[in-house]
Design an enzyme around this catalytic site. Sequence first.
Site, mmCIF file in Angstrom:
data_model
loop_
_atom_site.group_PDB
_atom_site.id
_atom_site.type_symbol
_atom_site.label_atom_id
_atom_site.label_comp_id
_atom_site.label_asym_id
_atom_site.label_seq_id
_atom_site.Cartn_x
_atom_site.Cartn_y
_atom_site.Cartn_z
ATOM 1 N N GLN A 1 0.865 -1.178 0.000
ATOM 2 C CA GLN A 1 0.000 0.000 0.000
ATOM 3 C C GLN A 1 0.903 1.229 0.000
ATOM 4 O OE1 GLN A 1 -2.066 2.367 3.048
ATOM 5 N NE2 GLN A 1 -1.483 3.366 1.130
ATOM 6 N N ASP B 1 -0.871 10.237 -4.028
ATOM 7 C CA ASP B 1 0.219 10.310 -3.059
ATOM 8 C C ASP B 1 1.301 11.268 -3.561
ATOM 9 O OD1 ASP B 1 2.376 9.834 -1.335
ATOM 10 O OD2 ASP B 1 2.068 7.673 -1.301
ATOM 11 N N GLY C 1 -4.920 9.598 -1.098
ATOM 12 C CA GLY C 1 -3.529 9.962 -0.931
ATOM 13 C C GLY C 1 -2.656 8.861 -0.357
ATOM 14 N N HIS C 2 -1.658 9.284 0.411
ATOM 15 C CA HIS C 2 -0.616 8.391 0.933
ATOM 16 C C HIS C 2 -1.175 7.334 1.872
ATOM 17 C CE1 HIS C 2 3.476 7.328 1.987
ATOM 18 N NE2 HIS C 2 3.260 7.582 3.261
ATOM 19 N N PHE C 3 -2.130 7.726 2.702
ATOM 20 C CA PHE C 3 -2.727 6.805 3.672
ATOM 21 C C PHE C 3 -4.073 6.319 3.140
ATOM 22 C CE2 PHE C 3 0.342 9.076 6.233
ATOM 23 C CZ PHE C 3 0.867 8.070 7.041
#
Length: 303
Positions: free
Chosen positions: A139, A250, A276-278
């Site tokens: 992920q 991201d 996004g990133h999370f």
Amino acid sequence: MTTSTTDNASALPATQIHYRYQQSGDVNVFYREAGDPTAPVLLMLHGFAGSSFMFRDLIAQLAGRYHLIAPDLPAFGFTEAPARGEYAYTFDQLAKTIEQFTEALNLDSYALMVHDYGAPVGWRLALAHPQRVTALISQNGNAYEEGLGEAWAPIQKYWADPTSENRRALSEFPTPASIKWQYLEGVTDQSLVSPDGYSLEGMQVLRPGNAEIQLDLLLDYASNVKMYPLFQQYFRQYQPPLLAVWGKNDPFFMAAGAEAWKRDLPEAEIHFYDTGHFALETHAKEIGVDVRNFLERHVRQSN
């Protein structure tokens, strides 16, 4: 076969999450554990700025079918690690500690799910013990240079010239404000992001000495990029089943980094989400379905 060092592990209810510690060298590793200890193992390694807390929703979805182990890396979450100067805060050392952790828990076969910093830790484990790894799930955990976004520019400048001035230029990186930005950047509907995650990690980074440790790890991330060819050689040689579940917005790890796996793993499964990133903060349900389907195809049938 996987066993836990905890006496009551055999009675571990699949629907409950247990919170434990395991001494691993000079680090007392905190971890979350759920599921039947006789089921296939999924080892979940978080990244910056996170902890095992980031996997909370996914653990709840998968615990009925898998044995889930999610540790906090040294300098993150609730893991108790030595102070800066008493422990080498490098990715090689983090991987050594997690390797000791897996061996203390007798984890001799596991699928790996990695995020961000957890990726180079996990890739090192796979390089050292390819026979233990049944499958890979990433992920937003990178292994290709084309995955490095423009947000890395000041960090790459620090790698090339690690002066005190270039280090000071990154002083805002390990701060609560920066962490909150990382959780929200690229998220279409920010109201879906619970404040619990970034607030918890923001408090953790304020612990005495932690910001300097995070800057040390940021500098050492260059060692991961140098190892990308080795990681890619592992992918080509062993052809592990791989699923990439990627927040396509991201700012740090670009979608091209996920797509690059197709060069080395033609059968890799790549899924993008508008976040996004999370990505687990906003798309845990969707990612959970994709992860569960992937594991059913590649892990349960081999056990």
